[in-house]
Write an enzyme that holds these catalytic residues in place. Sequence first.
Site, mmCIF file in Angstrom:
data_model
loop_
_atom_site.group_PDB
_atom_site.id
_atom_site.type_symbol
_atom_site.label_atom_id
_atom_site.label_comp_id
_atom_site.label_asym_id
_atom_site.label_seq_id
_atom_site.Cartn_x
_atom_site.Cartn_y
_atom_site.Cartn_z
ATOM 1 N N ASP A 39 -27.395 -58.174 52.928
ATOM 2 C CA ASP A 39 -26.210 -57.760 53.153
ATOM 3 C C ASP A 39 -26.001 -56.138 53.005
ATOM 4 O OD1 ASP A 39 -22.809 -58.576 53.678
ATOM 5 O OD2 ASP A 39 -22.678 -57.162 52.376
ATOM 6 N N SER A 87 -30.296 -66.894 59.963
ATOM 7 C CA SER A 87 -30.863 -67.041 58.805
ATOM 8 C C SER A 87 -31.034 -68.652 58.448
ATOM 9 C CB SER A 87 -29.890 -66.740 57.725
ATOM 10 O OG SER A 87 -29.920 -65.445 57.376
ATOM 11 N N ASN A 137 -27.069 -51.970 59.677
ATOM 12 C CA ASN A 137 -27.781 -53.174 60.474
ATOM 13 C C ASN A 137 -26.605 -53.693 61.686
ATOM 14 O OD1 ASN A 137 -27.951 -56.385 60.366
ATOM 15 N ND2 ASN A 137 -29.996 -55.398 60.461
ATOM 16 N N GLN A 181 -17.451 -66.942 53.836
ATOM 17 C CA GLN A 181 -18.790 -67.517 54.186
ATOM 18 C C GLN A 181 -18.446 -68.958 54.326
ATOM 19 O OE1 GLN A 181 -21.378 -64.597 54.025
ATOM 20 N NE2 GLN A 181 -22.271 -66.321 55.527
ATOM 21 N N LYS A 202 -22.111 -66.119 48.062
ATOM 22 C CA LYS A 202 -22.420 -64.572 48.108
ATOM 23 C C LYS A 202 -22.620 -64.145 46.855
ATOM 24 C CE LYS A 202 -22.136 -61.514 51.217
ATOM 25 N NZ LYS A 202 -22.326 -61.326 52.614
#
Length: 446
Positions: free
Chosen positions: A165, A377, A240, A110, A125
């Site tokens: 997530d 985001s 998703n 990330q 995370k």
Amino acid sequence: MEYIKEALNHIKEKDVNEKEFIQAVEEVLNSVDVIFAQNPQYQNKGIIERLVEPERIIQFRVPWEDDQGKIHVNRGFRVQFNGVLGPYKGGLRFNPTVNLSIMKFLGFEQVFKNALTGMPIGGGKGGSDFDPKGRSDNEIKRFCNSFMTELYRHIGPDIDVPAGDMGVGSKEIGYLYGHYRRLRGTSERGVLTGKGLGYGGSLVRKEATGYGVIYFLNEILKRINKSLSKQRIVISGSGNVAIYTAEKAKEYDGHVIAMSDSKGYIIDEQLDLDVVKLIKEVKREGLSLYPQISGHGEYYVGSLYDHLGLKYDIAIPCATQNEIDIKRAKNIYDSSCKIVVEGANMPNDNDAIMYYQEKGIIFVPGKASNAGGVATSALEMSQNSMRYNWTFTEVDEKLRTIMQDIHQQCLMAIEAYKLNEYDYVKAANIAGVSLVINAMISQGDY
Ligand code: NDP
């Protein structure tokens, strides 16, 4: 190179049980040796040691009561990996496979993905080994409340901003945000992203990761003078990321012929995405229902990538880590596939990636191609700060520009470091890691 080898050996010894974390570190470090070769002073500054050690790991007990009055205890995690570019940012995963290794690998990836977006966000995370499948709404709410009862001390709009997530969608984010607001007594909308549209969410956030994957893929296709039109595409997953990847691919006249879930997969030349949405988003059931509801297509138990004899041009793995090993990579090659773009995080293991490169399959790692979710985001955070909402078109346009820019950064690294012209692995890692190292050095020895 000796410095990288030593650092890797050190991690393998210290974090011996963290298989996924070691895998992710190995993939990144082995592809950025050129940065360390050009900057020998980095060894003295302990750059690798700092890159691979999370700034902070929070692990906590999450007790919650089921509908029968029984108390369960799950493990909660938040890994605040690197905050050099901004507040820690990264999703929460609720899945029984969650453990510290998976949290650390996702947090590590990330950091560089967030750097590539160009947005002011660090990497983190979190999640829990809680399994939301088969749980009632009330059970999920009680779990989320208990999870937030500890997490709220460690997050904030300028500290750490979690999102969804696997297993964490807008419903869970709603419960988490509601409980945070009650505990803090403030309305800090910027503390979580992926919120509902009525209370600070952003248009396009739900679609962003999948749409972003296709915007990135379009840039690759332009380079080889092709378009998505009529390309045969298989997409693993039907969550998703998979659903909105398929939606955008179809918008560009791509021919999506297969999708999957954790139990099996469907193959259908007339794949009806509305039926997939109905089964997965509304009914929350398995894809085995697909042939009966749609009236066409075949359902098979097992992994899509074990299926032999199917011909396609593009594979977009969007389910989970390590879905594809060398055996499945060979099946993908035998299916005439020319491009593999990751929608999920690390769905291919390192042997599979090497195999694609050997065989001339263009391969894009998730940290470049799935960055659209976290980028949007960050756009949600911007809108929360401004107390203003952009339209769907405005956010979508910004997302497209960000994905094009990430692709451009890869091209610049390919040129500057004279890489193989389609080596998106090295390119994305070099571009992301350089941005983080430069900020670390500018900020002193932290
Ligand atoms: P979801 O939980 O919405 O969907 C996950 C999908 O993968 C489901 O179809 C699920 O099947 C399937 N799946 C889960 N485990 C396995 C398994 N072991 N083998 C095969 N299929 C499996 O998650 P998301 O779509 O949000 O995330 C998917 C991936 O994309 C993850 O790696 C995530 O980290 C990554 N990602 C997500 C982002 C986001 O914005 N959501 C952003 C960037 C990356 P079933 O329905 O049966 O459970």
